[in-house]
Design a protein around this motif. Structure first.
Motif, PDB file in Angstrom:
ATOM      1  N   MET A  75       5.470   1.321 -12.596  1.00 57.47           N
ATOM      2  CA  MET A  75       4.077   1.722 -12.546  1.00 57.47           C
ATOM      3  C   MET A  75       3.981   3.247 -12.414  1.00 57.47           C
ATOM      4  O   MET A  75       4.945   3.904 -12.005  1.00 57.47           O
ATOM      5  CB  MET A  75       3.378   1.068 -11.343  1.00 57.47           C
ATOM      6  N   PRO A  76       2.807   3.828 -12.698  1.00 56.35           N
ATOM      7  CA  PRO A  76       2.659   5.281 -12.536  1.00 56.35           C
ATOM      8  C   PRO A  76       2.816   5.743 -11.093  1.00 56.35           C
ATOM      9  O   PRO A  76       3.377   6.798 -10.828  1.00 56.35           O
ATOM     10  CB  PRO A  76       1.236   5.552 -13.040  1.00 56.35           C
ATOM     11  N   ARG A  77       2.304   4.964 -10.126  1.00 50.26           N
ATOM     12  CA  ARG A  77       2.402   5.309  -8.709  1.00 50.26           C
ATOM     13  C   ARG A  77       2.407   4.015  -7.903  1.00 50.26           C
ATOM     14  O   ARG A  77       2.432   2.913  -8.434  1.00 50.26           O
ATOM     15  CB  ARG A  77       1.223   6.193  -8.266  1.00 50.26           C
ATOM     16  N   LYS A  78       2.327   4.154  -6.588  1.00 44.95           N
ATOM     17  CA  LYS A  78       2.344   2.990  -5.705  1.00 44.95           C
ATOM     18  C   LYS A  78       1.074   2.165  -5.848  1.00 44.95           C
ATOM     19  O   LYS A  78       0.048   2.636  -6.350  1.00 44.95           O
ATOM     20  CB  LYS A  78       2.519   3.440  -4.257  1.00 44.95           C
ATOM     21  N   LEU A  79       1.155   0.915  -5.363  1.00 46.54           N
ATOM     22  CA  LEU A  79       0.032  -0.014  -5.443  1.00 46.54           C
ATOM     23  C   LEU A  79      -0.170  -0.646  -4.068  1.00 46.54           C
ATOM     24  O   LEU A  79       0.736  -1.272  -3.524  1.00 46.54           O
ATOM     25  CB  LEU A  79       0.312  -1.097  -6.482  1.00 46.54           C
ATOM     26  N   LYS A  80      -1.369  -0.478  -3.526  1.00 48.87           N
ATOM     27  CA  LYS A  80      -1.673  -1.029  -2.205  1.00 48.87           C
ATOM     28  C   LYS A  80      -2.719  -2.129  -2.329  1.00 48.87           C
ATOM     29  O   LYS A  80      -3.770  -1.935  -2.936  1.00 48.87           O
ATOM     30  CB  LYS A  80      -2.174   0.072  -1.269  1.00 48.87           C
ATOM     31  N   VAL A  81      -2.421  -3.278  -1.720  1.00 49.51           N
ATOM     32  CA  VAL A  81      -3.280  -4.453  -1.792  1.00 49.51           C
ATOM     33  C   VAL A  81      -3.674  -4.870  -0.380  1.00 49.51           C
ATOM     34  O   VAL A  81      -2.833  -4.892   0.525  1.00 49.51           O
ATOM     35  CB  VAL A  81      -2.563  -5.620  -2.498  1.00 49.51           C
ATOM     36  N   GLY A  82      -4.960  -5.186  -0.185  1.00 49.69           N
ATOM     37  CA  GLY A  82      -5.426  -5.566   1.142  1.00 49.69           C
ATOM     38  C   GLY A  82      -6.352  -6.761   1.123  1.00 49.69           C
ATOM     39  O   GLY A  82      -7.052  -7.017   0.136  1.00 49.69           O
ATOM     40  N   PHE A  83      -6.366  -7.514   2.239  1.00 52.98           N
ATOM     41  CA  PHE A  83      -7.233  -8.671   2.433  1.00 52.98           C
ATOM     42  C   PHE A  83      -8.065  -8.456   3.700  1.00 52.98           C
ATOM     43  O   PHE A  83      -7.519  -8.067   4.743  1.00 52.98           O
ATOM     44  CB  PHE A  83      -6.413  -9.956   2.603  1.00 52.98           C
TER      45      PHE A  83
ATOM     46  N   ILE B 178      13.362  -9.534   6.115  1.00 51.53           N
ATOM     47  CA  ILE B 178      12.529  -8.328   6.081  1.00 51.53           C
ATOM     48  C   ILE B 178      13.013  -7.450   4.936  1.00 51.53           C
ATOM     49  O   ILE B 178      14.149  -6.968   4.947  1.00 51.53           O
ATOM     50  CB  ILE B 178      12.601  -7.554   7.413  1.00 51.53           C
ATOM     51  N   ILE B 179      12.170  -7.247   3.946  1.00 51.13           N
ATOM     52  CA  ILE B 179      12.538  -6.484   2.757  1.00 51.13           C
ATOM     53  C   ILE B 179      12.074  -5.045   2.918  1.00 51.13           C
ATOM     54  O   ILE B 179      10.875  -4.783   3.055  1.00 51.13           O
ATOM     55  CB  ILE B 179      11.894  -7.087   1.482  1.00 51.13           C
ATOM     56  N   THR B 180      12.986  -4.105   2.906  1.00 50.72           N
ATOM     57  CA  THR B 180      12.589  -2.699   2.959  1.00 50.72           C
ATOM     58  C   THR B 180      12.367  -2.134   1.557  1.00 50.72           C
ATOM     59  O   THR B 180      11.674  -1.131   1.397  1.00 50.72           O
ATOM     60  CB  THR B 180      13.656  -1.841   3.668  1.00 50.72           C
ATOM     61  N   MET B 181      12.943  -2.754   0.536  1.00 51.11           N
ATOM     62  CA  MET B 181      12.800  -2.263  -0.830  1.00 51.11           C
ATOM     63  C   MET B 181      11.327  -2.271  -1.240  1.00 51.11           C
ATOM     64  O   MET B 181      10.582  -3.186  -0.930  1.00 51.11           O
ATOM     65  CB  MET B 181      13.604  -3.119  -1.807  1.00 51.11           C
ATOM     66  N   GLY B 182      10.932  -1.211  -1.935  1.00 56.63           N
ATOM     67  CA  GLY B 182       9.545  -1.065  -2.330  1.00 56.63           C
ATOM     68  C   GLY B 182       8.672  -0.505  -1.228  1.00 56.63           C
ATOM     69  O   GLY B 182       7.455  -0.379  -1.391  1.00 56.63           O
ATOM     70  N   GLY B 183       9.277  -0.137  -0.109  1.00 52.10           N
ATOM     71  CA  GLY B 183       8.517   0.422   1.007  1.00 52.10           C
ATOM     72  C   GLY B 183       8.068   1.838   0.776  1.00 52.10           C
ATOM     73  O   GLY B 183       7.243   2.373   1.521  1.00 52.10           O
ATOM     74  N   GLY B 184       8.621   2.496  -0.234  1.00 53.14           N
ATOM     75  CA  GLY B 184       8.208   3.836  -0.640  1.00 53.14           C
ATOM     76  C   GLY B 184       8.233   3.886  -2.153  1.00 53.14           C
ATOM     77  O   GLY B 184       8.468   2.875  -2.824  1.00 53.14           O
ATOM     78  N   GLY B 185       7.996   5.054  -2.725  1.00 53.29           N
ATOM     79  CA  GLY B 185       8.075   5.197  -4.175  1.00 53.29           C
ATOM     80  C   GLY B 185       6.937   4.518  -4.912  1.00 53.29           C
ATOM     81  O   GLY B 185       5.930   4.105  -4.336  1.00 53.29           O
TER      82      GLY B 185
ATOM     83  N   PHE C 154      14.756   8.971  -5.242  1.00 53.24           N
ATOM     84  CA  PHE C 154      15.670   7.824  -5.253  1.00 53.24           C
ATOM     85  C   PHE C 154      15.450   6.903  -4.051  1.00 53.24           C
ATOM     86  O   PHE C 154      15.345   5.684  -4.181  1.00 53.24           O
ATOM     87  CB  PHE C 154      17.116   8.322  -5.254  1.00 53.24           C
ATOM     88  N   SER C 155      15.367   7.480  -2.862  1.00 51.24           N
ATOM     89  CA  SER C 155      15.410   6.676  -1.635  1.00 51.24           C
ATOM     90  C   SER C 155      14.127   5.915  -1.360  1.00 51.24           C
ATOM     91  O   SER C 155      14.135   4.926  -0.621  1.00 51.24           O
ATOM     92  CB  SER C 155      15.727   7.569  -0.424  1.00 51.24           C
ATOM     93  N   GLY C 156      12.993   6.349  -1.948  1.00 52.50           N
ATOM     94  CA  GLY C 156      11.729   5.659  -1.703  1.00 52.50           C
ATOM     95  C   GLY C 156      11.788   4.191  -2.066  1.00 52.50           C
ATOM     96  O   GLY C 156      11.151   3.353  -1.413  1.00 52.50           O
ATOM     97  N   TYR C 157      12.540   3.852  -3.102  1.00 50.04           N
ATOM     98  CA  TYR C 157      12.689   2.454  -3.506  1.00 50.04           C
ATOM     99  C   TYR C 157      13.195   1.603  -2.350  1.00 50.04           C
ATOM    100  O   TYR C 157      12.816   0.435  -2.199  1.00 50.04           O
ATOM    101  CB  TYR C 157      13.657   2.363  -4.693  1.00 50.04           C
ATOM    102  N   TYR C 158      14.030   2.176  -1.509  1.00 49.87           N
ATOM    103  CA  TYR C 158      14.663   1.446  -0.409  1.00 49.87           C
ATOM    104  C   TYR C 158      13.816   1.445   0.870  1.00 49.87           C
ATOM    105  O   TYR C 158      14.227   0.889   1.886  1.00 49.87           O
ATOM    106  CB  TYR C 158      16.036   2.038  -0.109  1.00 49.87           C
TER     107      TYR C 158
END
Length: 514
Positions: A160-168, A111-118, A35-39
């Motif tokens: 999504m099935p799992r997290k998504l990491k994007v980099g530049f 500063i958005i903490t939501m989506g910082g986990g999960g 539950f908390s990963g979303y936050y």
């Protein structure tokens, strides 16, 4: 922006309710973690304190965000903070009220903490010195910020099935590992991007698939949308252990088959008629030098004449909260200065004159002074629920041993330490890495780390490190001192020594691996 803040704030009452239930013993650890990963928050090991991840898009910590972080440290008496390998700031050892308060006020500060986990899009990463480096292809920061804003819209979209990491990345230095992220945009000399997809470290590590070459920066969101659709269509929703994007290379029949699947989704996005073109605001640095000059191992001249960048690398990325607040006080008075976080847990303070750089050097005198002291470590098993070993404890012991041995600065390389196979410390592509595990000696199981050597993250030369074997945790500092002394006696720096003695490191490690 205000509307978005209120939208996120609607989720806060449920977080408060369930967090209180967890600490009251009414919710088990697994359910709360899901539950908390979303936050952007997790309970730490032991379940008596929490951590909170503050999203710093592209690693950019503006004066306003830095002032907010300093104010939260002081208002809530935060004692532990960590610069992470995903270019965020984490607060640790928080109680319920501290987590609630910081999270809500962070939204007001943008500063958005939501989506910082999960299972959500994580903090968008960016070459930390983009816009200031002399040898960069072009400034990718404006495009990384646009990507970050767009990815926030997927946090409340279909799961999504799992997290998504994007980099530049702005050059082949590839500090953000753009060529082996879930989705990476690697800058080219012609001002365009090459796009890589379905890469990642951890179990079953894979380098990314080159799915497109020479795309216009304005089109990045088309590729992000295609990535999201591809992941949802072909990602593994049944087995979390195989749910990261890199597993799609295998499940779809190889890199070429994956590329075709991705491009089909890209075509679908284009044919939908949705206009995802972005126009990033590229801001030139107008500040000029004042004639003052400085030379120091932690200072780098910028491409802007007369301006400098100061490196601050707290050991293990564990920044002193007192130092951070003092640094904030100073930066608020320096025109154009700001902090940039790097994927190796370094903080860079940019846009300084020579005299200003001297002041910042003094304020950050606890920084690593050598490549080895600037080694990378995840937060480790003393805090992380899934960590197998205390990576921070190992790094501290190693740094102390090397300092006592008084080895030359170039005798040892930067090492990368992960407390578990997840590779948050990026041990798999470091020149030397350690991954937490166990070792059986005389029938007894001892804390240990697996040794990796020979990894490389430079674009075009990417290499996964070779796994040599397992060393007892208590013997690793001795091994590194022995290695460093051999290098020092040769009169060479580590990289040259390694090239001229390709088998020597392995030979020196053998007694410790036995």
């Amino acid at each position: 922006m205000k509307k978005n803040q209120e939208n996120w704030k609607q989720d806060l009452p449920e977080f408060r309710e369930k967090t209180a239930a967890f600490y009251a013993g009414e919710m088990d650890k697994g359910a709360y973690k899901g539950f908390s990963g979303y936050y952007g928050s997790y309970a730490q090991k032991g379940g008596t304190a929490s951590m909170l991840r503050l999203r710093m898009t592209a690693g950019q910590v503006t004066k306003e965000k830095m002032a907010f972080v300093a104010r939260m440290i002081q208002e809530y008496q935060v004692k532990k903070m960590h610069f992470t390998t995903c270019q965020t700031i984490q607060f640790h050892d928080l109680n319920q009220e501290q987590v609630f308060g910081v999270m809500e006020q962070a939204l007001d500060a943008g500063i958005i903490t939501m989506g910082g986990g999960g299972d959500y899009p994580r903090n968008v990463m960016c070459s930390p010195l983009s816009g200031t480096e002399k040898d960069e292809y072009f400034d990718v920061l404006p495009w990384a910020r646009e990507a970050g804003e767009y990815l926030l819209t997927f946090i409340k979209a279909e799961k999504m099935p799992r997290k998504l990491k994007v980099g530049f990345s702005n050059s082949p230095k590839n500090m953000t590992h753009a060529t082996y992220r879930d989705l990476g945009f690697a800058a080219r000399p012609d001002g365009l991007f090459d796009v890589y997809s379905a890469g990642g470290l951890g179990n079953n590590p894979c380098f990314g698939v080159l799915v497109a070459e020479g795309i216009k920066p304005e089109e990045i969101c088309y590729y992000i949308k295609a990535m999201w659709l591809t992941f949802r269509a072909y990602g593994n929703y049944e087995n979390r252990a195989k749910a990261r994007t890199r597993y799609m290379q295998e499940s779809l029949g190889g890199p070429e088959a994956y590329k075709n699947a991705f491009l089909e989704k890209l075509q679908q996005v284009r044919e939908s008629g949705e206009d995802l073109t972005v126009q990033a605001v590229v801001t030139e640095i107008e500040k000029k030098g004042d004639g003052s000059e400085i030379s120091d191992v932690r200072v780098t001249p910028q491409k802007q004449e007369g301006l400098y960048t100061v490196m601050w690398h707290p050991i293990g990325g564990l920044a002193s909260t007192e130092k951070f607040c003092a640094l904030n006080d100073a930066l608020q008075k320096i025109d154009g200065a700001e902090m940039r976080l790097a994927p190796d847990e370094t903080a860079y303070i940019i846009n300084l004159t020579g005299s200003e750089a001297k002041q910042i050097l003094e304020l950050t005198d606890d920084s690593a002074k050598t490549p080895f002291e600037a080694s990378v470590s995840c937060i480790g098993a003393s805090i992380c629920q899934v960590g197998a070993r205390d990576s921070q404890g190992l790094l501290t012991a190693c740094v102390e041993a090397v300092r006592q041995a008084q080895l030359p600065a170039s005798a040892l390389p930067k090492i990368h330490i992960s407390g578990c196979p997840s590779s948050c410390g990026t041990h798999q592509t470091g020149e030397m890495g350690f991954r937490g595990g166990v070792k059986k000696v005389d029938g007894k199981v001892w804390p240990a780390f697996v040794l990796y050597v020979g990894g490389c993250d430079y674009q075009g030369k990417e290499t996964m490190g070779q796994q040599l074997g397992t060393i007892e945790e208590t013997k690793i500092p001795e091994f590194l001192v022995t290695l460093g002394r051999h290098v020092a006696e040769s009169g060479m720096e580590f990289h040259e020594w390694r090239q001229k003695n390709p088998d020597m490191l392995e030979n020196l490690a053998k007694p410790y691996l036995a």
